[in-house]
Write a protein that holds these residues in place. Structure first.
Motif, PDB file in Angstrom:
ATOM      1  N   ALA A  16       0.844  -1.205   0.000  1.00  0.00           N
ATOM      2  CA  ALA A  16       0.000   0.000   0.000  1.00  0.00           C
ATOM      3  C   ALA A  16       0.875   1.250   0.000  1.00  0.00           C
ATOM      4  O   ALA A  16       0.629   2.203  -0.764  1.00  0.00           O
ATOM      5  CB  ALA A  16      -0.931  -0.004   1.211  1.00  0.00           C
ATOM      6  N   GLU A  35       9.805   3.230   6.708  1.00  0.00           N
ATOM      7  CA  GLU A  35       9.581   1.782   6.846  1.00  0.00           C
ATOM      8  C   GLU A  35      10.418   1.273   8.024  1.00  0.00           C
ATOM      9  O   GLU A  35      11.619   1.539   8.091  1.00  0.00           O
ATOM     10  CB  GLU A  35       9.973   1.088   5.527  1.00  0.00           C
ATOM     11  N   ASN A  43       4.407  -7.626   3.631  1.00  0.00           N
ATOM     12  CA  ASN A  43       4.116  -9.063   3.593  1.00  0.00           C
ATOM     13  C   ASN A  43       4.361  -9.673   2.215  1.00  0.00           C
ATOM     14  O   ASN A  43       4.119 -10.857   2.013  1.00  0.00           O
ATOM     15  CB  ASN A  43       2.660  -9.317   4.005  1.00  0.00           C
ATOM     16  N   HIS A  59       2.005 -15.839  -2.927  1.00  0.00           N
ATOM     17  CA  HIS A  59       1.362 -14.681  -3.555  1.00  0.00           C
ATOM     18  C   HIS A  59       1.225 -14.854  -5.073  1.00  0.00           C
ATOM     19  O   HIS A  59       2.090 -15.433  -5.717  1.00  0.00           O
ATOM     20  CB  HIS A  59       2.190 -13.420  -3.302  1.00  0.00           C
ATOM     21  N   ARG A  60       0.161 -14.305  -5.582  1.00  0.00           N
ATOM     22  CA  ARG A  60      -0.019 -14.274  -7.045  1.00  0.00           C
ATOM     23  C   ARG A  60      -0.839 -13.037  -7.391  1.00  0.00           C
ATOM     24  O   ARG A  60      -1.532 -12.490  -6.514  1.00  0.00           O
ATOM     25  CB  ARG A  60      -0.732 -15.543  -7.523  1.00  0.00           C
ATOM     26  N   ASN A 231      11.270   3.153  12.305  1.00  0.00           N
ATOM     27  CA  ASN A 231      10.071   2.691  12.988  1.00  0.00           C
ATOM     28  C   ASN A 231       9.300   3.896  13.529  1.00  0.00           C
ATOM     29  O   ASN A 231       9.832   4.667  14.324  1.00  0.00           O
ATOM     30  CB  ASN A 231      10.536   1.774  14.141  1.00  0.00           C
ATOM     31  N   ARG A 420      -4.224  -3.035   3.837  1.00  0.00           N
ATOM     32  CA  ARG A 420      -5.016  -4.179   4.307  1.00  0.00           C
ATOM     33  C   ARG A 420      -5.129  -4.210   5.836  1.00  0.00           C
ATOM     34  O   ARG A 420      -6.210  -4.335   6.375  1.00  0.00           O
ATOM     35  CB  ARG A 420      -4.334  -5.448   3.791  1.00  0.00           C
ATOM     36  N   ILE A 429      -3.662  -7.220  -3.745  1.00  0.00           N
ATOM     37  CA  ILE A 429      -2.741  -6.222  -4.303  1.00  0.00           C
ATOM     38  C   ILE A 429      -3.411  -5.320  -5.341  1.00  0.00           C
ATOM     39  O   ILE A 429      -3.191  -4.104  -5.337  1.00  0.00           O
ATOM     40  CB  ILE A 429      -1.516  -6.944  -4.929  1.00  0.00           C
TER      41      ILE A 429
HETATM   42  C1  LIG Z   1       0.296 -15.771   3.152  1.00  0.00           C
HETATM   43  C2  LIG Z   1      -0.294 -14.633   2.384  1.00  0.00           C
HETATM   44  C3  LIG Z   1      -0.631 -14.808   1.048  1.00  0.00           C
HETATM   45  C4  LIG Z   1      -1.169 -13.764   0.324  1.00  0.00           C
HETATM   46  N1  LIG Z   1      -1.443 -13.959  -1.000  1.00  0.00           N
HETATM   47  C5  LIG Z   1      -1.867 -12.930  -1.749  1.00  0.00           C
HETATM   48  C6  LIG Z   1      -2.066 -13.094  -3.151  1.00  0.00           C
HETATM   49  O1  LIG Z   1      -1.891 -14.183  -3.683  1.00  0.00           O
HETATM   50  N2  LIG Z   1      -2.449 -12.013  -3.878  1.00  0.00           N
HETATM   51  C7  LIG Z   1      -2.676 -10.782  -3.305  1.00  0.00           C
HETATM   52  O2  LIG Z   1      -3.024  -9.846  -4.019  1.00  0.00           O
HETATM   53  N3  LIG Z   1      -2.491 -10.599  -1.972  1.00  0.00           N
HETATM   54  C8  LIG Z   1      -2.106 -11.636  -1.190  1.00  0.00           C
HETATM   55  N4  LIG Z   1      -1.897 -11.464   0.153  1.00  0.00           N
HETATM   56  C9  LIG Z   1      -2.206 -10.152   0.735  1.00  0.00           C
HETATM   57  C10 LIG Z   1      -1.063  -9.160   0.638  1.00  0.00           C
HETATM   58  O3  LIG Z   1       0.113  -9.706   1.181  1.00  0.00           O
HETATM   59  C11 LIG Z   1      -1.470  -7.917   1.401  1.00  0.00           C
HETATM   60  O4  LIG Z   1      -2.637  -7.408   0.829  1.00  0.00           O
HETATM   61  C12 LIG Z   1      -0.421  -6.824   1.388  1.00  0.00           C
HETATM   62  O5  LIG Z   1       0.816  -7.247   1.883  1.00  0.00           O
HETATM   63  C13 LIG Z   1      -0.914  -5.667   2.229  1.00  0.00           C
HETATM   64  O6  LIG Z   1      -0.069  -4.583   2.020  1.00  0.00           O
HETATM   65  P1  LIG Z   1      -0.021  -3.391   3.067  1.00  0.00           P
HETATM   66  O7  LIG Z   1       0.983  -2.430   2.569  1.00  0.00           O
HETATM   67  O8  LIG Z   1      -1.398  -2.936   3.337  1.00  0.00           O
HETATM   68  O9  LIG Z   1       0.495  -4.067   4.438  1.00  0.00           O
HETATM   69  P2  LIG Z   1       1.875  -4.849   4.778  1.00  0.00           P
HETATM   70  O10 LIG Z   1       2.266  -5.753   3.674  1.00  0.00           O
HETATM   71  O11 LIG Z   1       1.614  -5.410   6.109  1.00  0.00           O
HETATM   72  O12 LIG Z   1       2.897  -3.645   4.881  1.00  0.00           O
HETATM   73  C14 LIG Z   1       2.948  -2.774   5.989  1.00  0.00           C
HETATM   74  C15 LIG Z   1       4.350  -2.218   6.088  1.00  0.00           C
HETATM   75  O13 LIG Z   1       4.406  -1.296   7.186  1.00  0.00           O
HETATM   76  C16 LIG Z   1       5.602  -1.525   7.916  1.00  0.00           C
HETATM   77  N5  LIG Z   1       5.404  -1.069   9.298  1.00  0.00           N
HETATM   78  C17 LIG Z   1       4.668  -1.661  10.270  1.00  0.00           C
HETATM   79  N6  LIG Z   1       4.772  -0.952  11.421  1.00  0.00           N
HETATM   80  C18 LIG Z   1       5.560   0.114  11.156  1.00  0.00           C
HETATM   81  C19 LIG Z   1       6.026   1.216  11.926  1.00  0.00           C
HETATM   82  N7  LIG Z   1       5.702   1.359  13.204  1.00  0.00           N
HETATM   83  N8  LIG Z   1       6.817   2.140  11.333  1.00  0.00           N
HETATM   84  C20 LIG Z   1       7.157   2.011  10.012  1.00  0.00           C
HETATM   85  N9  LIG Z   1       6.758   0.986   9.240  1.00  0.00           N
HETATM   86  C21 LIG Z   1       5.969   0.049   9.804  1.00  0.00           C
HETATM   87  C22 LIG Z   1       5.809  -3.030   7.816  1.00  0.00           C
HETATM   88  O14 LIG Z   1       7.152  -3.377   8.093  1.00  0.00           O
HETATM   89  C23 LIG Z   1       5.403  -3.301   6.377  1.00  0.00           C
HETATM   90  O15 LIG Z   1       6.491  -3.153   5.503  1.00  0.00           O
HETATM   91  C24 LIG Z   1      -1.404 -12.497   0.935  1.00  0.00           C
HETATM   92  C25 LIG Z   1      -1.082 -12.326   2.284  1.00  0.00           C
HETATM   93  C26 LIG Z   1      -0.528 -13.372   3.002  1.00  0.00           C
HETATM   94  C27 LIG Z   1      -0.174 -13.159   4.449  1.00  0.00           C
END
Ligand SMILES: Cc1cc2nc3c(=O)[nH]c(=O)nc-3n(C[C@H](O)[C@H](O)[C@H](O)COP(=O)(O)OP(=O)(O)OC[C@H]3O[C@@H](n4cnc5c(N)ncnc54)[C@H](O)[C@@H]3O)c2cc1C
Length: 445
Positions: A16, A35, A43, A59-60, A231, A420, A429
Motif C-alpha cells: 500500500a 519503513e 508481507n 502470492h499471485r 520505525n 489491508r 494487491i
Molecule cells: C500468506 C499470504 C498470502 C497472500 N497472498 C496474496 C495473493 O496471492 N495475492 C494478493 O493480491 N495478496 C495476497 N496477500 C495479501 C497481501 O500480502 C497484502 O494485501 C499486502 O501485503 C498488504 O499490504 P499493506 O501495505 O497494506 O500491508 P503490509 O504488507 O503489512 O505492509 C505494511 C508495512 O508497514 C511496515 N510497518 C509496520 N509498522 C511500522 C512502523 N511502526 N513504522 C514504520 N513501518 C511500519 C511493515 O514493516 C510493512 O512493511 C497475501 C497475504 C498473506 C499473508
C-alpha cells in the motif's frame, strides 16, 4: 525538531505504501516514506537464498483489474508470467483438484459422503436461508454440510484460529464466489465454455518473485525518499491535525502537510499522542491479527509436485498450504532442485510461533514424510520466516468497530488511511494499487 518539507509522509513500505509512493512520484507530489524494517515489500517480499528464491507466503497477481495488471506489467518491464499450474487439496491421503470439480469429487470420495453431498445440496436448493451472517452458514448453504466440513470449515478455522461460526463471511474473499455445486455441474457439462469468475485458476506472477513488483518500484523511485529502519513510534496531533511523527523513539519530525498511514490499525491507535478517547482505545484491543510461521524446505529433486499450491484442510496438519515457487516461475530454483514453502498460521503467543527452528522443522518434516509426501534424503536444507501481521481476523460485528475507529481517524484533517491491515479489510494487491491511485488523484485534484 527537524522540519521536513514533503507533501505526503507515507508510513509503512509494504504494497500500500509503495503503490502510493509510485503514484505520488508519477504525479510529481513530493513524498517521504518511513519503513520500520530494513527492506520494503511488507508481507510481499521475495527472499533470495543462494540459488533459491521464495516469497513470504504464496502470492499471485489475480487478474481482476485490467488497468492495474497492465501497470504492474509495465513496472516489471514485461517480466510477468501467466501461470496455469493447477492446485490440489490433500485429504485423507489423496490429492483432489481445487477448485473442486465433479470428476475429482466422484473419484476421491466414498459413496456414503457422495449421497449426503447430493441430498444436502438438493435440500439447500429449496431452502429459503438468505444472507448468511457467518462463514459457517455461508459454507453450509453454498455446499451443504458434508462438503463444507470436508473442505472448508477445518481449513478456515485453522487459518483464522477462530470458530467458523464467529467468522464473518468476508474471510472467504472472492474465493467461493460463483463456486457451488451448480457451477461445478455446469463446468462439468459445458467444459471450457463455462468460466465462472472466482479467485482460483490461472494467475499472473513476476518472473523474479512477487516481491520484485515492489523492488522495481523502489528502483524507479530512487532511495533518497525511502527511509528504511525507520520505525514510527509516536504520532503527535493537535487541534485535529497531525503535527509530527517520532522515528525509533529518538528522532522527531515536524509535519506541516499530509500523512498517509498504512500501519496496522490497532498499532496506529496506540501511538497517537495525545491518546484517543477511552472508547476508541478499547476498540484497538479488538483488532487482532493472525500470524504465520513459514517453513522452507530445500529439496534435491527437480519438482515436489505440479501444483501452484496444495491445501491441507485436515487439522492433523498444523499447516494450511504448501506452495512450490518453481511452479510459478522457473527463475525461483535451479533446474535440478526445488524448494517448498509451508505456511503455518498461528498466534504470536502459540508454541509453534516460538518453538526453536529445530523443533519447528522436525514437526513439519516428520508429518510430510509420514504421509508419503516427502523423502527424508531429498531435504538439503531448511529455513523459517515469521509474519506477525498476516491476516486481520474478521469476526462478525468487527466491521462496525472498524468503522467507528476509522470515523475517529477521519477527524484528523491531514491524516489518510490505506492498506489491508490499516483498514482491517481482506483485500488484495490489485485493490491496494487501485485505492492508492484513487487517493493520489484526489490529493492532486
Ligand atoms: C500468506 C499470504 C498470502 C497472500 N497472498 C496474496 C495473493 O496471492 N495475492 C494478493 O493480491 N495478496 C495476497 N496477500 C495479501 C497481501 O500480502 C497484502 O494485501 C499486502 O501485503 C498488504 O499490504 P499493506 O501495505 O497494506 O500491508 P503490509 O504488507 O503489512 O505492509 C505494511 C508495512 O508497514 C511496515 N510497518 C509496520 N509498522 C511500522 C512502523 N511502526 N513504522 C514504520 N513501518 C511500519 C511493515 O514493516 C510493512 O512493511 C497475501 C497475504 C498473506 C499473508
Amino acid at each position: 525538531m527537524n522540519e521536513e518539507v514533503k507533501n505526503i509522509h507515507i508510513l509503512g513500505g509494504g504494497p500500500a505504501g509503495m503503490a502510493s509512493a509510485y503514484f505520488a512520484k508519477e504525479n510529481n507530489i513530493p513524498f517521504g516514506l518511513y519503513e520500520s524494517s530494513n527492506q520494503i515489500g511488507g508481507n510481499c517480499k521475495t527472499i533470495t537464498d543462494g540459488d533459491f528464491k521464495y516469497d513470504t507466503g504464496a502470492h499471485r497477481l489475480h487478474d481482476k483489474d485490467e488497468e492495474i495488471t497492465k501497470l504492474i506489467r509495465s513496472i516489471l518491464k514485461n517480466d510477468l508470467l501467466k501461470v496455469e499450474a493447477p492446485s490440489q487439496i490433500f485429504l485423507k491421503g489423496k490429492l483432489i483438484d481445487f477448485p473442486l470439480n465433479i470428476k475429482s469429487i466422484f473419484k476421491q470420495l466414498n459413496w456414503n459422503d457422495l449421497q449426503k453431498i447430493i441430498s444436502e445440496n438438493m435440500l439447500n436448493k429449496f431452502s429459503n436461508i438468505k444472507d448468511p451472517k457467518t462463514f459457517l452458514d455461508m459454507a453450509n448453504q453454498q455446499y451443504g454440510k458434508t462438503l463444507s466440513n470436508l473442505f472448508l470449515i477445518n481449513y478456515t478455522e485453522k487459518l483464522w484460529g477462530e470458530n467458523a461460526g464467529v467468522l464473518s463471511t468476508k474471510v472467504a474473499g472472492d474465493r467461493l464466489k460463483n463456486l457451488n455445486l451448480t457451477s461445478l455441474l455446469k463446468s462439468y457439462f459445458k467444459g471450457n465454455r463455462y468460466n465462472p469468475k472466482h479467485l482460483e485458476g490461472g494467475f499472473y506472477y513476476p518472473k523474479n518473485g512477487f516481491g520484485s513488483i515492489f523492488e522495481s518500484i523502489e528502483t524507479k523511485l530512487g532511495k533518497e525518499n525511502i527511509n528504511l529502519n525507520s520505525n514510527v513510534t509516536k504520532i503527535y496531533h493537535d487541534h485535529g491535525l497531525i503535527k509530527g511523527i517520532m522515528i525509533n523513539d529518538s528522532k522527531k519530525i515536524k509535519i506541516k502537510d499530509k500523512v498517509l498511514s498504512t500501519l496496522p490499525l490497532n498499532y496506529l491507535l496506540k501511538i497517537l499522542n495525545p491518546k484517543p478517547p477511552k472508547e476508541i482505545q478499547k476498540l484497538a484491543d479488538g483488532f487482532q491479527f493472525r500470524s504465520l510461521r513459514i517453513c522452507i524446505l530445500y529439496l534435491n529433486i527437480r519438482n515436489f509436485s505440479k501444483n501452484a499450491s496444495i491445501y491441507f484442510p485436515d487439522k492433523l496438519f498444523p499447516f494450511t498450504r504448501i506452495y512450490e515457487p518453481k511452479n510459478r516461475s522457473y527463475k525461483m530454483a535451479p533446474h535440478d532442485k526445488t524448494c517448498i514453502v509451508i505456511e503455518v498460521p498461528c498466534h504470536k503467543n502459540d508454541s509453534v510461533f516460538n518453538d526453536s527452528n529445530k523443533v519447528f522443522f522436525e514437526n513439519i518434516k516428520s508429518l510430510l514424510i509420514k504421509n508419503n509426501l516427502l523423502n527424508k534424503q531429498d531435504i538439503i536444507n531448511e529455513s523459517s520466516i515469521k509474519v506477525p501481521f498476516a491476516y486481520p481476523i474478521l469476526k462478525i460485528g468487527i466491521e462496525d468497530e472498524v468503522k467507528k475507529a476509522l470515523n475517529y481517524l477521519e477527524t484528523f484533517r491531514n491524516l489518510y488511511i490505506l492498506g489491508r491491515n490499516a483498514k482491517f479489510e481482506y483485500v488484495h494487491i490489485h485493490n491496494l494499487f487501485r485505492n492508492a491511485k484513487k487517493f493520489i488523484n484526489q490529493l492532486n485534484g
